[in-house]
Structure formats: C-alpha cells, structure tokens
Design a protein around this motif. Structure first.
Motif, PDB file in Angstrom:
ATOM      1  N   GLY A  32      32.752  33.443  38.578  1.00 59.84           N
ATOM      2  CA  GLY A  32      33.964  34.327  38.573  1.00 59.84           C
ATOM      3  C   GLY A  32      34.281  34.439  40.078  1.00 59.84           C
ATOM      4  N   GLY A  33      33.855  34.028  41.190  1.00 61.76           N
ATOM      5  CA  GLY A  33      33.945  34.249  42.393  1.00 61.76           C
ATOM      6  C   GLY A  33      35.238  33.389  42.876  1.00 61.76           C
ATOM      7  N   ARG A  45      43.218  32.791  45.511  1.00 57.29           N
ATOM      8  CA  ARG A  45      43.108  33.846  44.644  1.00 57.29           C
ATOM      9  C   ARG A  45      41.787  34.682  44.998  1.00 57.29           C
ATOM     10  NH1 ARG A  45      41.866  32.302  38.746  1.00 57.29           N
ATOM     11  NH2 ARG A  45      41.705  34.491  38.315  1.00 57.29           N
ATOM     12  N   GLY A  46      41.857  35.953  44.584  1.00 53.88           N
ATOM     13  CA  GLY A  46      40.528  36.872  45.110  1.00 53.88           C
ATOM     14  C   GLY A  46      40.716  37.563  46.225  1.00 53.88           C
ATOM     15  N   ILE A  75      49.360  30.270  46.745  1.00 49.75           N
ATOM     16  CA  ILE A  75      48.979  31.719  46.429  1.00 49.75           C
ATOM     17  C   ILE A  75      49.463  32.324  45.280  1.00 49.75           C
ATOM     18  CG2 ILE A  75      49.569  34.125  47.295  1.00 49.75           C
ATOM     19  CD1 ILE A  75      47.415  32.630  48.941  1.00 49.75           C
ATOM     20  N   GLU A  76      48.543  32.859  44.600  1.00 48.27           N
ATOM     21  CA  GLU A  76      48.931  33.749  43.187  1.00 48.27           C
ATOM     22  C   GLU A  76      48.889  35.202  43.429  1.00 48.27           C
ATOM     23  OE1 GLU A  76      46.197  32.292  40.184  1.00 48.27           O
ATOM     24  OE2 GLU A  76      46.155  30.236  40.639  1.00 48.27           O
ATOM     25  N   PRO A  77      49.757  35.872  42.124  1.00 49.34           N
ATOM     26  CA  PRO A  77      49.811  37.252  42.469  1.00 49.34           C
ATOM     27  C   PRO A  77      48.375  37.865  42.363  1.00 49.34           C
ATOM     28  CG  PRO A  77      50.947  36.459  40.821  1.00 49.34           C
ATOM     29  CD  PRO A  77      50.370  35.320  41.110  1.00 49.34           C
ATOM     30  N   ASP A  78      48.311  39.202  42.970  1.00 38.80           N
ATOM     31  CA  ASP A  78      46.906  39.914  42.928  1.00 38.80           C
ATOM     32  C   ASP A  78      46.423  39.722  41.548  1.00 38.80           C
ATOM     33  OD1 ASP A  78      47.340  40.471  45.575  1.00 38.80           O
ATOM     34  OD2 ASP A  78      48.032  42.439  45.114  1.00 38.80           O
ATOM     35  N   ASP A  79      44.885  39.693  41.695  1.00 42.15           N
ATOM     36  CA  ASP A  79      44.093  39.516  40.580  1.00 42.15           C
ATOM     37  C   ASP A  79      44.059  41.032  39.673  1.00 42.15           C
ATOM     38  OD1 ASP A  79      41.574  37.230  41.695  1.00 42.15           O
ATOM     39  OD2 ASP A  79      43.562  37.047  41.006  1.00 42.15           O
TER      40      ASP A  79
END
Length: 286
Positions: free
Chosen positions: A9-10, A151-152, A282-286
């Motif tokens: 998951g990291g 992400r992350g 870059i993706e939106p905040d998790d």
C-alpha cells in the motif's frame, strides 16, 4: 516465479505492483493485509502461498516519530524482517529487502559504497540497519534515499501543496543527496531480485542536490507542467539548525550506485528527468 510483496500500500509497494515483469505471479499485501510484526501471520501466509521470492517494501518510515516510539520502529524494521526471513527459510524462498541512506552518519566526503562503514544517527536508521543484518547470504538488500512518487505522502507532493498555499517556503540547503523516483527504484528492485543478485546494492537516480535544489526544481517544473501558478511561493534556503527536528538527518546522503549500474547494464537516469516524468502523472490527494 511466485512473488510476495509486502508493504504493497505504500508508494514503493504500489510502484512494484504497477511494474510487475512478465512471468512473475505476484501477491501484494498492504499493512492491513499483513502485519509483518506478527510472526504467526507471516509464517502462515508464506507457508500457504509458497513464494519463491519475498519483496519487502514494508517499513516504519516516520523518522522523527521513531525517536519517541523506538519499540514500534524496531518491531517493523528489525523483527518484522526476521519474521519474513524465517517464513522464507521454511519454504526455500529468497528475500529482497529495501533499506535506507539513514544507516550512514552522513559525514563522508564522497558517495557511500555498499560496503562503507555504517553509523546511523537515530532510531530509524539503527532499526533499518538491524533489519539488514538479519538477511542471509543469498538475500538482497537495496538501499535508497529521498524516495517520492506521483501518489502518497512525500516531499514532492508536500512542496506542491505548500507552494500553492504560501508566499514563501523555506527549505533546508545543507543536506545533500539524490532524489529517487519510486518507479525507477521499483524497476531496479525487480531486475536485481529476479536475476538472483544477492548482497547489498545501492539505487538512487543519478545526480546530486540539496533539499533546496530539489524544491526549486519542483517549483520550476511544476509551473511548466501547469501544477503551479506563476505566483507560486518563493523558495528560500535555510540551514538545518533553523529547522530543528527530533531526529538528526545525515548531512550527506549520496549513495554510490556503480555496483547496481554494472549489474543492470545501465546507469540510473538523472533525478531531474525522473521528476519531470513524475509531475506529468501527479494524482489528486489520496
């Protein structure tokens, strides 16, 4: 080959699962799926799945929190590794383990080779070094530094957020290292592990920077990518002494990656090129 990936998951675990080589049958387990500090649970799942390889991307990485929670840091970073090795030993599997530049004191005048003298400055580094020492002769240890991903929670994403919110951001300019893209690290780990490489290796993207240099690059490339406005925060250099933290950081974290480059047949790409590629994803905040 059947491969068990812990810490799935990291940011590194996700990169490993996204870049599985052809021919590998992978089971990814996050910390919610498998707590590596639970020896019985580790033994049971490895006995059930019988992998040929265990890739350990699970770690306690809260560097400052480790100073006040050494028992938990040791449980994950040291005894958790021992649990994985015991389970692997029972089914004849190898272990590929990820470690850190924090095993070094950071006082060198040149890049740290894999066989350089260690000397961690705090609990996090000490527990990671203890975990390394659990590994067997046929296992793989891959040390890295300054890891980030699209992400992350990581430095790149934090800087993008702060630069959008503030007029000025102060960033430490007297700590030196090599930023590392999680995707490139994952590729290197897969290739080394599946080729049967054993012993200690180092991987970072090439080139050297301070955290300040890295932040300036994030701002400049973030504006080019449309992630930041032209009015994004100024980046100001500060000293480590101006930003006290519970844990001491190595002042010099550059790792010598020549052994890894020789094993892979190519040198890592430059950190700025990897940063540009990551900012495009870059993706939106998790």
């Amino acid at each position: 080959m059947k491969v068990l990936v812990t810490g799935a998951g990291g940011q590194l675990g996700r990169a490993l699962l996204a870049r599985v080589p052809e021919g590998a049958q992978v089971l990814g387990l996050s910390s919610r799926d498998l707590d590596i500090t639970d020896a019985g649970a580790v033994a049971a799942i490895i006995a059930r799945e019988r992998p040929g390889l265990v890739l350990n991307a699970a770690a306690y990485t809260a560097v400052d929190q480790a100073e006040s929670d050494p028992q938990r840091a040791a449980a994950v970073n040291d005894r958790g590794v021992a649990n994985l090795i015991a389970g692997a030993e029972a089914v004849g599997a190898r272990v590929a383990h990820v470690s850190t530049d924090f095993v070094f004191a950071g006082d060198a005048a040149h890049a740290y080779a894999p066989d350089a003298q260690t000397g961690p400055l705090g609990i996090y580094g000490a527990t990671k070094l203890a975990g390394e020492r659990r590994l067997r002769a046929n296992d793989l240890c891959l040390r890295t530094a300054w890891v980030y991903a699209a992400r992350g929670r990581n430095f790149v994403r934090t800087m993008l957020r702060l630069m959008a919110e503030r007029a000025e951001v102060g960033v430490v300019a007297d700590q030196i290292g090599s930023p590392t893209c999680a995707d490139d690290l994952a590729d290197a780990l897969w290739r080394l592990a599946l080729s049967g490489s054993a012993g200690v290796f180092h991987f970072t993207n090439s080139g050297v920077a301070s955290w300040y240099d890295f932040a300036v690059a994030i701002r400049d490339e973030g504006m080019r990518a449309g992630l930041l406005a032209e009015t994004a925060a100024r980046v100001e250099p500060i000293a480590t002494a101006d930003y006290p933290t519970p844990a001491r950081r190595p002042a010099f974290s550059v790792l010598d990656t020549r052994k890894t480059a020789a094993a892979l047949g190519e040198a890592p790409r430059h950190w700025r090129h990897a940063l540009i590629d990551t900012l495009e994803r870059i993706e939106p905040d998790d």
